[in-house]
Design a protein around this motif. Structure first.
Motif, PDB file in Angstrom:
ATOM      1  N   UNK A 195      21.007  21.901  14.930  1.00  0.00           N
ATOM      2  CA  UNK A 195      21.807  22.737  14.094  1.00  0.00           C
ATOM      3  C   UNK A 195      22.419  21.974  13.123  1.00  0.00           C
ATOM      4  N   UNK A 196      22.251  22.623  11.705  1.00  0.00           N
ATOM      5  CA  UNK A 196      22.834  21.868  10.470  1.00  0.00           C
ATOM      6  C   UNK A 196      21.546  21.047   9.979  1.00  0.00           C
ATOM      7  N   UNK A 197      21.138  20.062  10.673  1.00  0.00           N
ATOM      8  CA  UNK A 197      20.021  19.086   9.984  1.00  0.00           C
ATOM      9  C   UNK A 197      18.456  19.689  10.039  1.00  0.00           C
ATOM     10  N   UNK A 198      18.446  20.401  11.002  1.00  0.00           N
ATOM     11  CA  UNK A 198      16.981  20.942  11.298  1.00  0.00           C
ATOM     12  C   UNK A 198      15.881  19.977  11.563  1.00  0.00           C
ATOM     13  N   UNK A 199      16.526  18.894  12.050  1.00  0.00           N
ATOM     14  CA  UNK A 199      15.554  17.699  12.423  1.00  0.00           C
ATOM     15  C   UNK A 199      15.123  18.020  13.832  1.00  0.00           C
TER      16      UNK A 199
END
Length: 233
Positions: A195-199
């Motif tokens: 979530x947030x980074x998409x990593x």
């Protein structure tokens, strides 16, 4: 004359006024004639309805007892009876679901793919092989959104780990004909996007000799993942 007058009076006077009517016959009602076409259509509809009910009953009765997944099972996890359930379903012949009679044959084997609750278990989703085989090591590879291939990474897919210069340390004097350092690997599991980074984190199995090198590249931010050819060449 008087006698004739009385006869006429009797015929046309009081007796006519006091005449009692006889029983009245009911009106005749002609029976409606049914057209042959309507009768044939009605019989056809009845027959079709009966056939539909028969097919429905046949489908309901023709059910198969199969094995289902009732808990999340990760790739490589050993299956236990607590992970599996049973269900009776009208099974499409194209689905190769494991029958409940074969439940014992899948218990103790490993999940070849990630299994989700509520799904039917197929024989192709389990394996007797270890996810990380003898002589291999598991290397976690972190990928930023721009590094993630558009093609889905699936367990068993062959990849290459490529060494690239770390950001800010590129050697501008390097000769272009020098072959890049690569390590062959195999996808074991891919996480969901953070979530947030998409990593995304991809677990890659490499040879035991290449594992430490891949870890060093990863720690230095000098590693990229590329898909290998479909035939592994």
């Amino acid at each position: 004359m008087s006698s004739r007058i009385r006869v006429d009076t009797a015929a046309h006077g009081v007796p006519q006024q006091g005449r009692v009517a006889g029983p009245v016959a009911p009106p005749r009602v002609s029976a409606r004639r049914r057209r042959p076409g309507v009768i044939a259509l009605s019989l056809a509809l009845i027959a079709a309805g009966g056939a539909g009910v028969a097919v429905l009953l046949l489908q309901v009765g023709n059910r198969t007892d199969v094995v289902t997944v009732i808990r999340d099972v990760q790739v490589g996890q050993v299956l236990s009876e607590d992970d599996l359930g049973r269900a009776s379903v009208a099974l499409d012949p194209a689905l190769k679901a494991v029958r409940t009679d074969d439940l014992e044959s899948v218990v103790g084997r490993r999940a070849a793919v990630e299994l989700k609750p509520g799904s039917l278990l197929a024989s192709s989703q389990v394996t007797s092989d270890n996810v990380v085989k003898a002589g291999e090591q598991l290397v976690p590879i972190g990928l930023e959104p721009q590094q993630i291939p558009a093609t889905d990474l699936v367990p068993g897919q062959k990849v290459q780990l490529v060494h690239v210069p770390a950001p800010g340390t590129a050697d501008t004097g390097a000769t272009p004909d020098v072959a890049a350092q690569t390590i062959d690997g195999r996808v074991v599991k891919t996480s969901g996007a953070a979530p947030g980074t998409g990593a995304v984190v991809v677990d890659v199995a490499t040879s035991a000799n290449d594992g430490p090198t891949a870890v060093v590249w990863e720690a230095a931010g000098a590693l990229r993942l590329v898909l290998a050819a479909a035939d592994g060449d």
